[in-house]
Design a protein around this motif. Structure first.
Motif, PDB file in Angstrom:
ATOM      1  N   ALA A 305       0.814  -1.221   0.000  1.00 24.42           N
ATOM      2  CA  ALA A 305       0.000   0.000   0.000  1.00 24.42           C
ATOM      3  C   ALA A 305       0.844   1.266   0.000  1.00 24.42           C
ATOM      4  O   ALA A 305       0.322   2.357  -0.245  1.00 24.42           O
ATOM      5  N   SER A 310       1.294   2.430  -5.670  1.00 24.97           N
ATOM      6  CA  SER A 310       0.869   1.366  -4.761  1.00 24.97           C
ATOM      7  C   SER A 310       0.444   0.145  -5.568  1.00 24.97           C
ATOM      8  O   SER A 310       0.067   0.250  -6.740  1.00 24.97           O
ATOM      9  N   ARG A 352      -5.200  -0.900  -6.768  1.00 23.58           N
ATOM     10  CA  ARG A 352      -4.392   0.260  -6.359  1.00 23.58           C
ATOM     11  C   ARG A 352      -3.745   0.856  -7.600  1.00 23.58           C
ATOM     12  O   ARG A 352      -4.183   0.636  -8.724  1.00 23.58           O
TER      13      ARG A 352
END
Length: 356
Positions: A305, A310, A352
Motif C-alpha cells: 500500500a 501502490s 491500487r
C-alpha cells in the motif's frame, strides 16, 4: 584432590562429590513444588493444566513457586497419564515465507489463553516428508494437529483416519479432507484477478510463478482457463524460476519475459515480492506503470500500500484462516461441535495504483 586450610592435600569422598552433582543435576519434580506450596501434587498438576479451577491467590502462589524453582512440566508423563501431551502440532510447508506469518499469528491468538502449546514443523514443500512428520507427531500423543498446506494427501489419509487425536486442515478446497477444513479455492484466486486485469483493458497478461505447490498450480489453471476463454492464452506468458519468490527474482523474470514477449502489457505475480521486482525493473527501463504495464501481486503484504505506485494485489485473510482452523481444532479437542466443518474464507482483489 582437595586442599585443606593448613595446606594438606587429600581426596574428596565420592559420596560428597556425587551428592553435589546429584543436587546440581536433578530436575525439580512436581512433588517438590507441591511440598514448597503446601498442597498435594495433584493440586499443582490440575492448577497448571486448568488455572481457573483454583483460587486466584493460590494460582499466583503456585506460579511464583514454579518460576522460583524452575519447574518444567514433563510432557511425556502428562501424555502417559492423560489423553494427550498438551501440544498442538502444526505442519506447514513454508514458515520462511511472509504469507505464513499471519497464519501463525491467527493460530497463536486462538490458543493463547488455553493450556495448549503450539509446536511447528516445516516441510519446505517436500511432499515426501509430510507423512513422516505427521507420523512422528502422532507417536507423541499430541492434543491435535493442524496440517497447513499439504502438497498431497495420498500418504496422509491413512494416518489421519487412524489418528487418536483430531486433525484440522488449511487447504485448497479441491483437496481431499472433508471435515475440519478451512481454506479457499485457489483456482478462483487465479481466475478472478486475471478477469480483473482483462477488464482494465490489458490483453497480453503474463503469469509469474513456479507452480511449485498445489495452490500455485491451481492458480495457474485458473489463469489459463480465463485467458483461453478470452482467446488470449499464450504459454510463453507463463514464467517461473527455481529461486524463492523474492524481489530479485521478479526483476530477473521480467527482464527475461520482455525479451521474448516484448508486447506484454500486464503481469499477475504470485507474490507481492515478485510484483515489487517487476515494478523496480519497469522503472529501470522507463516503462510506465500502469499506463504501459499493469502489475497485480498476491498476499497484500504491508509494503504494497505504500510503494509508488501502490500495488494492486490479492488479499488472503490468512490471520482469520489461522484463527478459524485453530478454533475448529480446539472445539474438536474439547469434544464440542464445530460451528462449521468446512469453511471457505475466500479472497478479495485490492485495486491500487499499479493497474488502470
Amino acid at each position: 584432590m582437595v586442599e585443606s586450610h593448613d595446606g594438606r592435600r587429600g581426596t574428596m569422598s565420592k559420596s560428597v562429590e556425587w551428592g553435589r552433582k546429584s543436587r546440581r543435576d536433578a530436575p525439580v519434580k512436581l512433588s517438590d513444588v507441591a511440598k514448597k506450596v503446601g498442597v498435594s501434587p495433584i493440586t499443582i498438576s490440575r492448577a497448571l493444566r486448568n488455572p481457573e479451577i483454583v483460587s486466584e491467590d493460590l494460582r499466583e502462589e503456585i506460579l511464583r513457586i514454579v518460576e522460583e524453582m524452575g519447574y518444567i512440566p514433563n510432557l511425556a508423563a502428562r501424555a502417559l497419564a492423560g489423553r494427550h501431551n498438551g501440544i498442538v502440532a502444526v505442519i506447514t510447508p513454508a514458515l520462511h515465507q511472509y504469507g505464513f506469518t499471519s497464519l501463525m499469528i491467527g493460530i497463536e491468538d486462538r490458543f493463547r489463553n488455553t493450556d495448549l502449546t503450539v509446536q511447528y514443523s516445516n516441510t519446505l514443500h517436500h511432499a515426501e516428508g509430510e507423512a513422516g512428520l505427521l507420523k512422528s507427531f502422532l507417536t507423541q500423543k499430541p492434543a491435535g494437529v493442524i496440517i497447513a498446506g499439504a502438497e498431497s494427501y495420498r500418504d496422509l489419509l491413512p494416518l489421519i483416519d487412524n489418528a487418536a487425536c483430531p486433525i484440522a486442515h488449511v487447504t485448497d478446497l479441491s483437496q481431499e479432507p472433508q471435515k475440519l477444513v478451512v481454506g479457499l479455492d485457489h483456482y478462483m484466486a487465479g481466475a478472478e484477478p486475471t478477469r480483473f486485469l482483462l477488464s482494465r483493458g490489458y490483453k497480453r497478461i503474463a503469469f509469474f510463478g513456479r507452480g511449485a505447490d498445489v495452490r500455485s498450480r491451481r492458480r495457474i489453471e485458473g489463469y489459463e482457463a480465463v485467458m483461453r476463454g478470452a482467446g488470449r492464452f499464450d504459454p510463453d506468458l507463463i514464467i517461473g524460476g527455481d529461486a524463492p519468490s523474492r524481489t530479485g527474482l521478479g526483476r530477473d523474470l521480467f527482464a527475461r519475459l520482455i525479451e521474448r514477449v516484448p508486447d506484454v502489457d500486464a503481469v499477475f505475480a504470485q507474490s507481492d515480492e515478485l510484483a515489487l521486482g517487476v515494478l523496480i525493473e519497469c522503472k529501470a527501463r522507463g516503462i510506465r506503470v500502469p499506463e504501459e504495464l499493469g502489475i497485480c501481486g498476491f498476499n497484500d503484504l504491508e509494503f504494497s500500500a505504500f510503494i509508488e505506485p501502490s500495488l494492486t494485489t490479492v488479499y488472503i485473510p490468512r490471520q482469520d484462516i489461522g484463527y478459524r482452523v485453530a478454533d475448529m481444532l480446539l472445539r474438536a479437542i474439547r469434544d464440542e461441535p464445530p460451528d462449521e466443518d468446512r469453511v471457505d474464507c475466500g479472497f478479495s482483489i485490492i485495486p491500487r495504483g499499479s493497474t488502470r
